[in-house]
Design a protein around this motif. Structure first.
Motif, short mmCIF file in Angstrom:
data_model
loop_
_atom_site.label_atom_id
_atom_site.label_comp_id
_atom_site.label_asym_id
_atom_site.label_seq_id
_atom_site.Cartn_x
_atom_site.Cartn_y
_atom_site.Cartn_z
N LYS A 113 0.83 -1.20 0.00
CA LYS A 113 0.00 0.00 0.00
C LYS A 113 0.87 1.26 0.00
CE LYS A 113 -3.62 -2.42 2.58
NZ LYS A 113 -4.46 -2.42 3.82
N LEU A 114 1.91 1.24 -0.83
CA LEU A 114 2.88 2.33 -0.82
C LEU A 114 2.25 3.67 -1.17
CD1 LEU A 114 5.82 3.25 -0.59
CD2 LEU A 114 6.13 2.68 -3.00
N LEU A 115 1.39 3.69 -2.19
CA LEU A 115 0.79 4.95 -2.60
C LEU A 115 -0.07 5.54 -1.49
CD1 LEU A 115 0.48 6.94 -4.94
CD2 LEU A 115 -1.48 5.60 -5.74
N SER A 116 -0.84 4.68 -0.82
CA SER A 116 -1.69 5.15 0.28
C SER A 116 -0.85 5.64 1.45
CB SER A 116 -2.61 4.02 0.73
OG SER A 116 -3.35 4.39 1.87
N ILE A 117 0.24 4.93 1.76
CA ILE A 117 1.10 5.32 2.88
C ILE A 117 1.82 6.62 2.58
CG2 ILE A 117 3.16 4.65 4.18
CD1 ILE A 117 2.23 1.76 4.00
N LEU A 118 2.30 6.77 1.34
CA LEU A 118 2.95 8.02 0.95
C LEU A 118 1.99 9.20 1.12
CD1 LEU A 118 4.82 6.89 -2.28
CD2 LEU A 118 5.91 7.80 -0.24
N ARG A 119 0.76 9.00 0.70
CA ARG A 119 -0.24 10.06 0.81
C ARG A 119 -0.54 10.37 2.28
NH1 ARG A 119 -4.05 7.60 -1.53
NH2 ARG A 119 -3.38 8.02 -3.67
N LEU A 146 9.00 4.94 6.83
CA LEU A 146 9.69 3.66 7.06
C LEU A 146 8.96 2.82 8.10
CD1 LEU A 146 12.04 1.76 6.59
CD2 LEU A 146 13.41 3.11 8.18
N TYR A 147 8.48 3.45 9.16
CA TYR A 147 7.76 2.70 10.19
C TYR A 147 6.45 2.14 9.66
CZ TYR A 147 10.49 3.21 14.47
OH TYR A 147 11.46 3.09 15.43
N ARG A 148 5.76 2.88 8.82
CA ARG A 148 4.49 2.38 8.29
C ARG A 148 4.72 1.21 7.33
NH1 ARG A 148 -0.12 5.21 9.11
NH2 ARG A 148 0.08 7.17 10.25
N ILE A 149 5.77 1.28 6.54
CA ILE A 149 6.10 0.15 5.67
C ILE A 149 6.49 -1.07 6.51
CG2 ILE A 149 7.74 -0.71 3.96
CD1 ILE A 149 5.72 1.15 2.74
N SER A 150 7.24 -0.84 7.58
CA SER A 150 7.64 -1.93 8.48
C SER A 150 6.43 -2.53 9.18
CB SER A 150 8.66 -1.42 9.50
OG SER A 150 9.81 -0.89 8.87
N SER A 151 5.47 -1.69 9.56
CA SER A 151 4.25 -2.20 10.19
C SER A 151 3.46 -3.05 9.21
CB SER A 151 3.39 -1.03 10.68
OG SER A 151 4.06 -0.27 11.66
#
Length: 486
Positions: free
Chosen positions: A30-36, A97-102
């Motif tokens: 969900k990279l696009l959503s997390i970036l946003r 980085l933390y959200r991707i790790s989560s």
């Protein structure tokens, strides 16, 4: 006719994110959503997701620098958008980085029966030149030499199968390089906050990593670090905060003058080694081991050991490997664990060394040649994000090496590019083939289909010269010179 050249295959590579396997990997996390959600984006121009995709290709290609990678992809025009993204001091890269790790923790949880751990260690990030912001002198204890640049202090989460980078700081030392540029970032921005934290002691940074990981919801049974992080402040935090949360420390200790309480005696590590009795041998590994239970003292509470406060009890274990004369000493706050269990847990700390090795060898740890502090943070964060994403593939196939996974991933991308490229070739030449058939007098489609093989052969011989064909993987640097990145 002119054959489709390197520029067009490069355009295929850099403009087909949706059709590539990278898109599915980005979508999985969900990279696009997390970036946003993290506020990392652009109001106009090329989207951030496309910039990330381009950096992934450059990383997989193993280019010497970001700029040379863009030149080889005929994407030098994107230098400014990428630099604008990396130099933005307001972007909260740590949150990303933390959200991707989560997301990784949800996709790849700790398997039943496996042990999770938080590992903290550091490695060198060399940066030469007087224009490098905040550049300092550090000692590389492995090479026993000084180097210029930063010290990357990193925390990594081990789920029992793979280890992912969780947080990091580019440590700024006290021994600054003379005449080095000083950075000027607006107060309160993400980069300015990280710059202030990077000037703190290693033990303070490590404690901040632990608190932040717990606040973010990461669960781990053990905390692992080497002897450089053992001091009274760190141990006070371990006994005062982590033990109540069910987290134990396993760490290496130095053979220095620090005193420990054994019974009524205040002894150093060397003296405890002599008091710990005879060696026992593990029948499987032939490792010699012995241990002793001692109390850890708060050295900051008093100068005299007799007046120092007892922080807690640890099991101090001594190990000697076959064909080695020197012994190693470990401490564990769980005094009920056996010696070989403690050693087995501590050896998991080596997995962060594997993270450092992979980042440097396969993920472009030194690809960014920028002399500014902000893009160094942004660039390394993106490398860690890519590493975490590929660790999800390694979690599914633990028997495969990182190199093998990257090769298979890139090969699949190349196959996809080739399919798209062949479609482009067909589209560009189908019309010319029909025009050639008309010049031969074919006005009826059915008649052309009957003689299709002979017409196609003539077309290929006369209009598809081998001299016009260029190697697709030819480096564009042979066609166009580019600036050497320092």
């Amino acid at each position: 006719m002119d054959f489709i050249r390197v520029a067009q295959i490069s355009q295929v590579k850099t403009s087909n994110l949706v059709e590539s396997n990278a898109h599915f990997l980005f979508k999985r996390f969900k990279l696009l959503s997390i970036l946003r959600h993290c506020g990392i984006g652009k109001d106009k121009g090329h989207p951030i997701e496309y910039m990330m995709y381009l950096m992934l290709i450059i990383m997989l290609k193993g280019s010497r620098s970001l700029f040379s990678g863009m030149v080889s992809l005929q994407a030098a025009r994107l230098k400014s958008p990428i630099n604008s993204m990396l130099n933005n001091e307001f972007y909260n890269w740590r949150n990303l980085l933390y959200r991707i790790s989560s997301q990784f923790a949800r996709l790849c949880p700790t398997p039943k029966g496996k042990i999770s751990a938080l590992i903290i260690d550091d490695t060198a990030k060399e940066k030469t030149g007087r224009q490098v912001e905040n550049s300092s002198w550090f000692v590389d204890h492995c090479r026993k030499a000084y180097y210029m640049g930063y010290q990357t202090i990193m925390s990594a989460w081990h789920n029992g199968v793979v280890t992912i980078p969780l947080d990091f700081e580019l440590k700024i030392g006290k021994a600054r390089i003379k005449h080095a540029n000083k950075s000027h970032y607006h107060k309160g921005t993400h980069t300015e906050q990280r710059q202030r934290m990077a000037k703190q002691k290693k033990s303070v940074i490590a404690e901040t990593f632990i608190r932040r990981a717990l606040k973010r919801g990461f669960r781990f049974r053990y905390l692992l670090w080497d002897s450089w992080y053992n001091n009274s402040g760190s141990l006070r935090f371990v006994f005062g905060t982590l033990r109540s949360k069910g987290i134990d420390l396993v760490a290496m200790v130095k053979r220095d003058g620090q005193k420990y309480l054994w019974g009524q005696h205040f002894l150093t590590v060397k003296e405890l080694y002599r008091k710990s009795g005879k060696w026992r041998r593990n029948q499987v590994t032939s490792i010699l081991y012995k241990s002793i239970t001692v109390a850890v003292l708060d050295k900051q509470s008093s100068n005299q050991p007799e007046s120092q406060t007892v922080l807690g009890y640890v099991r101090m274990c001594f190990f000697r490997y076959p064909q080695h004369k020197k012994y190693r000493a470990l401490i564990c706050t769980d005094v009920d664990l056996g010696e070989m269990e403690i050693l087995s847990i501590y050896l998991r700390r080596w997995s962060i060394e594997v993270v450092f090795k992979d980042l440097k060898q396969y993920f472009g740890y030194d690809q960014s040649k920028s002399s500014k502090y902000a893009p160094q943070i942004a660039d390394l964060t993106i490398r860690c994000i890519f590493y975490t994403m590929f660790c999800s593939l390694k979690y599914q196939y633990p028997e495969r090496s990182t190199e093998q996974i990257l090769i298979e991933f890139y090969t699949e991308m190349e196959d996809n590019w080739l399919d798209i490229f062949c479609s482009v070739v067909f589209i560009n030449n189908a019309k010319r083939l029909l025009e050639y058939a008309l010049s031969l007098g074919y006005k009826d489609v059915s008649r052309l289909l009957n003689d299709y093989d002979s017409v196609l052969r003539q077309f290929m011989n006369r209009h598809w010269y081998e001299d016009n064909i260029e190697e697709m993987d030819m480096s564009i640097s042979t066609l166009k010179g580019y600036r050497k990145a320092a």
